[in-house]
Scaffold this active site. Structure first.
Site, PDB file in Angstrom:
ATOM      1  N   CYS A   1      25.517 -47.480  15.559  1.00 50.68           N
ATOM      2  CA  CYS A   1      25.263 -47.710  17.181  1.00 50.68           C
ATOM      3  C   CYS A   1      23.817 -48.220  17.335  1.00 50.68           C
ATOM      4  O   CYS A   1      23.802 -48.882  18.112  1.00 50.68           O
ATOM      5  CB  CYS A   1      25.352 -46.403  17.676  1.00 50.68           C
TER       6      CYS A   1
HETATM    7  C1  BEZ Z   1      27.077 -44.523  13.321  1.00 52.42           C
HETATM    8  O1  BEZ Z   1      26.875 -45.253  14.253  1.00 52.42           O
HETATM    9  O2  BEZ Z   1      26.660 -44.907  12.278  1.00 52.42           O
HETATM   10  C2  BEZ Z   1      28.058 -43.417  13.446  1.00 52.42           C
HETATM   11  C3  BEZ Z   1      28.194 -42.729  14.556  1.00 52.42           C
HETATM   12  C4  BEZ Z   1      29.173 -41.811  14.518  1.00 52.42           C
HETATM   13  C5  BEZ Z   1      29.597 -41.105  13.490  1.00 52.42           C
HETATM   14  C6  BEZ Z   1      29.251 -41.631  12.153  1.00 52.42           C
HETATM   15  C7  BEZ Z   1      28.600 -42.899  12.206  1.00 52.42           C
END
Ligand code: BEZ
Length: 211
Positions: free
Chosen positions: A45
């Site tokens: 994200c």
């Molecule tokens: C990420 O953005 O890396 C992520 C978000 C939620 C769960 C796992 C990874």
């Protein structure tokens, strides 16, 4: 409730990192990309928000506003924005909706319980000037989205809303486009003065008409 192509994007009020908004009024008569991410302070994200911020001027050129969402609070989003700037070099330059009560996430069916009970999936809604949904995408938490692809799709959506054409696989702005099969050859000749190439009776290619 799922939100499908052609539906009016549900209106809502929300708190964002740039103040309170009423979605339709905030969007106005332009385009918008509403996209969710699963959780603040997570790695994929962080890269996505930086990538979107880097391309904001390209979305602006297309009269398209960006707005992000997760079920974290506005205060959390604002704290996280510092990390996003540190890591990607880009200040988040569009509003991020705080949705801790999941009101907007539920309205847009952004929580898919078989993926996660608590986090939103990576949803994208491209919404047109008429407030109707023109494109939806759903990615899992493990796969970051391609924001250049969103620009490409918006270019196609904007072109095809103004002309009786569609865009072929892997089309890029400037490439030839497909004349709507509903048009007769006589109508196509009139509408597309640059001419067309009949590959099959149902597949006629013409130069991009607005260039
Ligand atoms: C990420 O953005 O890396 C992520 C978000 C939620 C769960 C796992 C990874």
């Amino acid at each position: 409730m799922s939100v499908r192509l052609g539906d009016v994007a549900p209106d809502f009020s929300a708190e964002t990192t740039q103040g309170s908004i009423q979605f339709h009024a905030w969007k106005g008569s332009g385009w918008a990309v509403l996209f969710s991410h699963p959780k603040d302070f997570t790695p994929v994200c962080t890269t996505e928000l930086g990538a979107a911020a880097a391309l904001k001027s390209e979305f602006d050129k297309r009269h398209c506003k960006l707005i992000g969402l997760s079920v974290d609070s506005v205060e959390s989003h604002l704290r996280w924005e510092g990390d996003i700037k540190d890591v990607t070099g880009h200040q988040v330059n569009f509003p991020m909706i705080g949705d801790p009560d999941r009101a907007v996430a539920n309205l847009y069916d952004m929580i898919h319980p078989n993926a996660s009970d608590t986090m939103t999936v990576r949803s994208v809604f491209v919404i047109g000037p008429d407030h109707k949904v023109k494109l939806t995408l759903t990615y899992p938490a493990s796969t970051g989205r391609n924001f250049q692809e969103l620009l490409r799709v918006i270019d196609s959506l904007q072109l095809t809303s103004g002309y009786s054409v569609s865009t072929p696989a892997d089309w890029k702005p400037g490439d030839d486009v497909i004349i709507a099969p509903a048009l007769s050859d006589a109508e196509a000749t009139e509408k597309f003065p640059k001419g067309f190439d009949t590959k099959k009776p149902y597949l006629r290619m013409t130069p991009q008409p607005d260039r």
